[in-house]
Write a protein that holds these residues in place. Sequence first.
Motif, PDB file in Angstrom:
ATOM      1  N   GLY A   1      -4.354   4.541  -0.951  1.00 39.70           N
ATOM      2  CA  GLY A   1      -3.821   3.481  -1.310  1.00 39.70           C
ATOM      3  C   GLY A   1      -2.326   3.562  -1.738  1.00 39.70           C
ATOM      4  O   GLY A   1      -1.411   2.984  -1.447  1.00 39.70           O
ATOM      5  N   LEU A   2      -1.971   4.659  -2.518  1.00 40.70           N
ATOM      6  CA  LEU A   2      -0.653   4.788  -3.389  1.00 40.70           C
ATOM      7  C   LEU A   2       0.261   5.237  -2.196  1.00 40.70           C
ATOM      8  O   LEU A   2       1.346   4.697  -2.195  1.00 40.70           O
ATOM      9  CB  LEU A   2      -0.722   6.022  -4.378  1.00 40.70           C
TER      10      LEU A   2
ATOM     11  N   LYS B   1       0.393   4.418   0.851  1.00 42.70           N
ATOM     12  CA  LYS B   1       0.508   3.402   1.674  1.00 42.70           C
ATOM     13  C   LYS B   1       1.906   2.564   0.842  1.00 42.70           C
ATOM     14  O   LYS B   1       2.561   2.249   1.649  1.00 42.70           O
ATOM     15  CB  LYS B   1      -0.597   2.371   1.960  1.00 42.70           C
ATOM     16  N   MET B   2       1.343   2.340  -0.184  1.00 41.88           N
ATOM     17  CA  MET B   2       2.450   1.398  -1.061  1.00 41.88           C
ATOM     18  C   MET B   2       3.623   1.991  -1.287  1.00 41.88           C
ATOM     19  O   MET B   2       4.588   1.231  -1.291  1.00 41.88           O
ATOM     20  CB  MET B   2       1.832   1.242  -2.481  1.00 41.88           C
ATOM     21  N   ARG B   3       3.719   3.315  -1.370  1.00 45.70           N
ATOM     22  CA  ARG B   3       5.067   4.171  -1.508  1.00 45.70           C
ATOM     23  C   ARG B   3       5.743   4.432  -0.029  1.00 45.70           C
ATOM     24  O   ARG B   3       6.960   4.739  -0.121  1.00 45.70           O
ATOM     25  CB  ARG B   3       4.725   5.369  -2.279  1.00 45.70           C
TER      26      ARG B   3
ATOM     27  N   CYS C   1       1.123  -4.057   8.923  1.00 53.26           N
ATOM     28  CA  CYS C   1       0.704  -2.721   9.610  1.00 53.26           C
ATOM     29  C   CYS C   1      -0.148  -2.730  10.726  1.00 53.26           C
ATOM     30  O   CYS C   1      -0.261  -2.130  11.495  1.00 53.26           O
ATOM     31  CB  CYS C   1       0.454  -1.625   8.476  1.00 53.26           C
TER      32      CYS C   1
ATOM     33  N   HIS D   1      -6.113  -2.788   0.581  1.00 54.37           N
ATOM     34  CA  HIS D   1      -5.198  -2.542  -0.676  1.00 54.37           C
ATOM     35  C   HIS D   1      -6.169  -2.591  -1.876  1.00 54.37           C
ATOM     36  O   HIS D   1      -6.222  -1.957  -2.793  1.00 54.37           O
ATOM     37  CB  HIS D   1      -4.036  -3.458  -0.958  1.00 54.37           C
TER      38      HIS D   1
ATOM     39  N   GLN E   1      -8.826   0.209  -2.192  1.00 50.35           N
ATOM     40  CA  GLN E   1      -8.068   1.430  -2.412  1.00 50.35           C
ATOM     41  C   GLN E   1      -7.379   1.449  -3.669  1.00 50.35           C
ATOM     42  O   GLN E   1      -7.136   2.526  -4.404  1.00 50.35           O
ATOM     43  CB  GLN E   1      -7.394   1.908  -1.405  1.00 50.35           C
ATOM     44  N   LEU E   2      -7.056   0.406  -4.314  1.00 48.94           N
ATOM     45  CA  LEU E   2      -6.157   0.461  -5.612  1.00 48.94           C
ATOM     46  C   LEU E   2      -6.961  -0.047  -6.600  1.00 48.94           C
ATOM     47  O   LEU E   2      -6.487   0.235  -7.791  1.00 48.94           O
ATOM     48  CB  LEU E   2      -4.869  -0.346  -5.334  1.00 48.94           C
TER      49      LEU E   2
ATOM     50  N   TRP F   1       2.963  -1.815   5.072  1.00 51.36           N
ATOM     51  CA  TRP F   1       1.840  -2.026   4.163  1.00 51.36           C
ATOM     52  C   TRP F   1       2.167  -3.059   3.102  1.00 51.36           C
ATOM     53  O   TRP F   1       1.207  -3.979   2.734  1.00 51.36           O
ATOM     54  CB  TRP F   1       1.458  -0.588   3.483  1.00 51.36           C
ATOM     55  N   ARG F   2       3.232  -3.147   2.497  1.00 49.61           N
ATOM     56  CA  ARG F   2       3.707  -4.301   1.539  1.00 49.61           C
ATOM     57  C   ARG F   2       3.843  -5.468   1.919  1.00 49.61           C
ATOM     58  O   ARG F   2       3.508  -6.516   1.300  1.00 49.61           O
ATOM     59  CB  ARG F   2       5.040  -3.786   0.675  1.00 49.61           C
ATOM     60  N   LYS F   3       4.294  -5.602   3.365  1.00 49.83           N
ATOM     61  CA  LYS F   3       4.411  -6.884   3.840  1.00 49.83           C
ATOM     62  C   LYS F   3       3.125  -7.407   4.797  1.00 49.83           C
ATOM     63  O   LYS F   3       2.873  -8.340   5.217  1.00 49.83           O
ATOM     64  CB  LYS F   3       5.363  -6.763   5.162  1.00 49.83           C
TER      65      LYS F   3
END
Length: 472
Positions: A166-167, A169-171, A181, A215, A218-219, A176-178
């Motif tokens: 998860g991290l 992807k976010m980084r 993907c 997300h 995983q987070l 992924w943030r939009k």
Amino acid sequence: MEWFTADQYWLSRLVFQRTLAAVYLVAFLGAVLQFRALIGERGMLPVPRYVERVPFRKAPSLFQLRYSDRFFALVAWTGCACALALLAGADGLLPLWGGMLLWLVPWALYLSIVNVGQSWYGFGWESLLLEVGFLAVFLGNDETAPPVLVLFLMRWVLFRVEFGAGLIKMRGDACWRKLTCLDFHHETQPMPGPLSWFFHHLPKPAHRVEVAANHFTQLVVPVLLFTPQPIATAAACLMIVTQLWLVLSGNFAWLNWMTIVLAVSVVDFGDAGTPSTSPAPPLWYEAVVIAVTVLLLVLSYRPTRNLFSRRQIMNYSFDPLHLVNAYGAFGSVSRVRQEVVIEGTSDTAPRQDSEWREYEFKGKPGDVHRWPRQFAPYHLRLDWMMWFAALSPAYARPWFGPLVERLLDGDRDTLRLLRHAPFPPEAPPAYIRARLYRYRYTTWRELRETGACWERTYVREFLPPTRVDAPR
């Protein structure tokens, strides 16, 4: 010590152990069937050449002491036999120490393979199998209830697998943030499955929901693994459902199944499968489990620091025994799918009108009319590496030249890795070339009209026509 064991996890342990044994069996069978062409004495990346330059302390392996194809086959088949024995429950027929030794054997044998496997064994699920396989040694058998410390360590692995993914992807990729993907991923993933075409054509809002759910799983959900029951069980079940969704949407070897195996170990089945009397564990067993727990918690420092680092790395082993590792996948997602297509010709002097015939791989896209098949949890190593080669020739530099040489030689072991070879071993091609194509899924209309699930467009030359005695 009354706190040392947890009776309610008898059935969880049983399901975990039998499923892990099945994954071991798949892994060893893959080694048996693929090693000669990949890392054998005449393979693309031979083990003898590797162990000459890498010392034992950096890559501990039985093959550091001695290597031959026959010895490798013996090791791999022994691993298969141990996995079958464990799948049949042989560890439960042995005394506690005997069951531990039986679980230790496949771990040591597979470690020996991974540590000399080079590029072919550089995937995160290799380290995951080894890390979880090592913990399984100390999980006990019917002589004692499952130890709490080992159950905690398995949750710690599951947490790192999911939270690390998860991290990263976010980084990583902004898509992924939009939440965009999955507009691309089902089409560009390394090895699509039989349902990937349909997943790709889901409405875009459904793709947004998929990413958002990913997300959350995983987070947020991994933190709940360390909460009291039944919350931890609910978290594990949610992870299992998510992983089964991934199983349906692609071919990721045994990554998803190992995650499911770990999640099963969290599930509290209550009194189901629990014996009426729970034997007390022997003192020596308690001492060993405590010592191993302390060791693994100390080794967890670097993976933990990596999780919270801005320069987080994924699928990395911090020690040569693969005891505690970093995990993660798809920090970035390709927008366009490219494939390297290998072709051969019998013409001794290739001309503009020469007939070039295509080599077909088992899993990776080739013929646009051939629908993808389900191979996972089996791992087609060459097919996966061909995906990396299409991303950048640098990924293929160590092994692509040797692959071409073996195709030009009609090497039988290499040809067995393929779905179809247009030239028999006794009459290999005179020249080999490789071309890069862009692949995309067809639309519903194109599928109905042509019957093709892919459409491809020539991009550029990847390797010019090459023969055995041509300079490279």
